[in-house]
Design a protein around this motif. Sequence first.
Motif, short mmCIF file in Angstrom:
data_model
loop_
_atom_site.label_atom_id
_atom_site.label_comp_id
_atom_site.label_asym_id
_atom_site.label_seq_id
_atom_site.Cartn_x
_atom_site.Cartn_y
_atom_site.Cartn_z
N GLY A 63 0.26 -1.06 0.32
CA GLY A 63 -0.11 -0.23 -0.05
C GLY A 63 0.80 1.22 0.07
O GLY A 63 0.19 2.18 0.29
N GLU A 64 2.23 1.34 -0.34
CA GLU A 64 2.64 2.62 -0.31
C GLU A 64 3.63 2.80 -1.78
O GLU A 64 4.16 1.58 -1.96
CB GLU A 64 4.35 2.36 0.48
N SER A 65 4.21 3.65 -2.49
CA SER A 65 4.04 4.02 -3.78
C SER A 65 5.58 3.77 -2.89
O SER A 65 5.99 4.00 -2.46
CB SER A 65 3.82 5.53 -4.55
N VAL A 66 6.55 4.27 -4.83
CA VAL A 66 7.56 4.10 -4.48
C VAL A 66 8.91 5.19 -5.45
O VAL A 66 8.32 4.83 -6.73
CB VAL A 66 8.07 2.66 -5.32
N TRP A 67 9.33 6.55 -5.05
CA TRP A 67 10.50 6.48 -5.06
C TRP A 67 11.22 6.02 -5.59
O TRP A 67 12.20 4.68 -5.22
CB TRP A 67 10.83 7.28 -4.11
N PHE A 68 11.33 6.95 -7.35
CA PHE A 68 11.82 6.07 -8.15
C PHE A 68 12.98 7.02 -9.46
O PHE A 68 12.71 7.91 -9.88
CB PHE A 68 11.89 4.71 -8.96
N GLY A 69 14.15 6.90 -9.78
CA GLY A 69 14.47 7.84 -10.21
C GLY A 69 15.67 6.49 -11.39
O GLY A 69 15.28 5.91 -11.43
#
Length: 297
Positions: free
Chosen positions: A169-175
Amino acid sequence: QWAMAASLVKKYGVVPTNAMPESFNTNHTAGLADALARKERKDALVLRKLVQEGKTEEVEKKRKEFLSEIYRMTAIAVGEPPKTFDLEYRDDDKKLHLDKNLTPVEFFNKYWNINFDDYVCLTNAPDHEYGKLYSLPFEDNVNGGLPITFLNVPIEYLKEAAIKQLKDGESVWFGNDVLKEMDRKTGYLDTELYKTDELFDVDTYMTKAERLATGEGEVSHAMTLVGVDLDKGEIRKWKVENSWSEKSGRKGYFTMSDKWFDEFVYEVVVRKEFLTDDQKKLAESKPTPLPAWDSLA
């Protein structure tokens, strides 16, 4: 870098938009960024000359003077965050609440259950040795902040950890390298989007390691993974939230192919619980510092 933003929030907190509304300059930062860059470059010439002349005490004095001027420029352009503010809201039961004299740090700690120390930045940099923790000490720009570190692993581990966090249920920061094989209007990120090699009858394909080594590849942007389309465990595509307003993609959301993830995603920030046992140990190890000119910088 993700650690820069996390360090700022951890140290200074956040405020709701009603306590500090957006302004022209916060929505159009190019002018301020240009003015700050020009000021910093001129300041660098002064500081370098003082160092060359061996005037070490004067260097620190000038550095503080220049930082004060940078702060003033920023405060004039975007304003200063409030030291305290009142928060008025209704809960899910329509009950009215008034929380007075909150500081930005108190607001963050009270209304968000986030421990930034629980997160790790997994990176996929094939031009570096896998199974190692790296750091960029020259980019640590928040006094007392989180160090900028990367745990370098094969790409499949970035996907596995990201999917686990999304399922939780948690979004993911990505570079990522957003300008490669991307259409801004439709929001498609796909390695088959443009057939330029077929058009020119040439072969320009480079591996991810080769792109990093030559500067063809870089982490040029950060976005958020908010969904993944799975068919019996197989990844079909990813749903991405971008920051380029609702005019880009489908109301700000992009569709990313799994092959694009392989080629142009370099970092994901995930909770430690989604790492393997070996990765958890590596995340706690002493990092290998990288120079300022490294491809991960």
